[in-house]
Design a protein around this motif. Structure first.
Motif, mmCIF file in Angstrom:
data_model
loop_
_atom_site.group_PDB
_atom_site.id
_atom_site.type_symbol
_atom_site.label_atom_id
_atom_site.label_comp_id
_atom_site.label_asym_id
_atom_site.label_seq_id
_atom_site.Cartn_x
_atom_site.Cartn_y
_atom_site.Cartn_z
ATOM 1 N N UNK A 168 0.461 -1.310 0.204
ATOM 2 C CA UNK A 168 -0.443 -0.363 0.065
ATOM 3 C C UNK A 168 0.915 1.297 0.398
ATOM 4 N N UNK A 169 0.494 1.999 -0.527
ATOM 5 C CA UNK A 169 1.216 3.341 -0.972
ATOM 6 C C UNK A 169 2.675 3.126 -1.329
ATOM 7 N N UNK A 170 3.319 2.164 -1.980
ATOM 8 C CA UNK A 170 4.491 1.564 -2.086
ATOM 9 C C UNK A 170 4.810 1.113 -0.541
ATOM 10 N N UNK A 171 4.759 0.872 0.841
ATOM 11 C CA UNK A 171 5.457 0.087 2.278
ATOM 12 C C UNK A 171 4.890 -1.389 1.481
ATOM 13 N N UNK A 172 4.850 -1.615 2.215
ATOM 14 C CA UNK A 172 4.630 -3.758 2.624
ATOM 15 C C UNK A 172 4.281 -3.121 4.183
ATOM 16 N N UNK B 101 2.168 -6.034 7.216
ATOM 17 C CA UNK B 101 1.387 -7.458 7.998
ATOM 18 C C UNK B 101 0.170 -6.708 8.796
ATOM 19 N N UNK B 102 -0.727 -7.922 8.300
ATOM 20 C CA UNK B 102 -2.197 -7.556 9.269
ATOM 21 C C UNK B 102 -1.540 -7.596 10.820
ATOM 22 N N UNK B 103 -0.699 -8.108 11.293
ATOM 23 C CA UNK B 103 -0.405 -6.991 12.573
ATOM 24 C C UNK B 103 -0.671 -5.980 13.088
ATOM 25 N N UNK B 104 -0.402 -5.303 11.363
ATOM 26 C CA UNK B 104 0.390 -3.547 11.734
ATOM 27 C C UNK B 104 1.715 -3.557 12.007
ATOM 28 N N UNK B 105 2.699 -4.096 11.166
ATOM 29 C CA UNK B 105 4.114 -3.849 11.070
ATOM 30 C C UNK B 105 3.982 -3.112 9.536
ATOM 31 N N UNK B 106 5.024 -2.419 9.309
ATOM 32 C CA UNK B 106 4.445 -1.171 7.845
ATOM 33 C C UNK B 106 6.303 -1.064 7.691
ATOM 34 N N UNK B 107 6.925 -1.600 6.893
ATOM 35 C CA UNK B 107 7.590 -1.317 6.353
ATOM 36 C C UNK B 107 7.869 -0.849 5.144
ATOM 37 N N UNK B 108 8.732 0.709 5.353
ATOM 38 C CA UNK B 108 8.767 1.433 3.426
ATOM 39 C C UNK B 108 10.540 0.921 2.866
#
Length: 232
Positions: A50-54, A56-63
């Motif tokens: 989403x929006x270039x980021x990865x 996870x459904x646990x709330x982890x967001x990685x640019x």
């Protein structure tokens, strides 16, 4: 420090970058993601882009470029031409793949070539090992000579270094189908290109890398018997 000793020190540093806990050889998977959450082999939960980021459904967001450790693995977000992927690094991957060492040609001072730089900004189509095509910018051409044979290396500049992929006459026989070279850049004049420090591309250690192959001008009939050869 003499040239041979400096080269041995460079090899030690290179070995650590390849075989270390999260080294180049530990890439176990590259999962290309879409906006639709999906389960990924060996990972908990579901993942999407989403929006270039990865995410996870646990709330982890990685640019792109960001990392996180999950369940003994290192997760790294990756982006290419607007497409997002999650890379999984596993310290056990090299052993599972049956690889543990790099074979090299013998060190030789003759492989330290002086080249003349021609600043030449060009845009050329490049092809990655997975077939992905892209328009890539190159910054200069370096004219070289080895054993009386002249050839040229088209390079990119980044943060004071020139780099390129190349394939010489040993490629696919005595060495990997192509290799990388990196050396201090110059805006003009001359540079020293030390082919003793030619390296195997990351895709020699894992099929999950998407290395860019040499452009046509960086494929030569000249045998460069220096630097890294193959993975064992």
């Amino acid at each position: 420090m003499d040239l041979r000793a400096a080269h041995e020190e460079w090899i030690e540093e290179r070995e650590a970058r390849v075989w270390g806990e999260w080294g180049i050889a530990t890439l176990a998977a590259t999962h290309w993601l879409t906006a639709e959450p999906a389960e990924l082999d060996g990972l908990p939960g579901r993942w999407h882009a989403s929006g270039g980021d990865v995410l996870g459904d646990d709330g982890l967001r990685l640019a792109p470029g960001q990392e996180a450790e999950v369940a003994g693995l290192l997760l790294r977000a990756f982006e290419r031409d607007g497409a997002s992927a999650l890379r999984v690094l596993d310290p056990g991957a090299p052993a599972a793949r049956g690889i543990s060492s790099i074979e090299r040609f013998a060190f030789t001072e003759a492989a330290r070539l002086t080249g003349r730089v021609r600043p030449t900004a060009t845009t050329t189509e490049t092809i990655s090992v997975d077939g992905h095509a892209a328009a890539s910018a190159f910054d200069a051409v370096v004219d070289l000579e080895w054993a009386g044979e002249a050839f040229s290396l088209t390079v990119q500049e980044d943060d004071g270094w020139f780099s390129a992929a190349f394939a010489d006459a040993t490629a696919g026989r005595e060495s990997h189908p192509f290799r990388f070279i990196r050396f201090p850049a110059s805006a003009g004049g001359t540079v020293v290109v030390d082919f003793n420090r030619a390296t195997l591309p990351p895709c020699a250690f894992s099929d999950h890398y998407v290395c860019v192959m040499p452009v046509p001008g960086n494929r030569w009939p000249v045998p460069i018997r220096a630097g890294e050869r193959i993975v064992r």
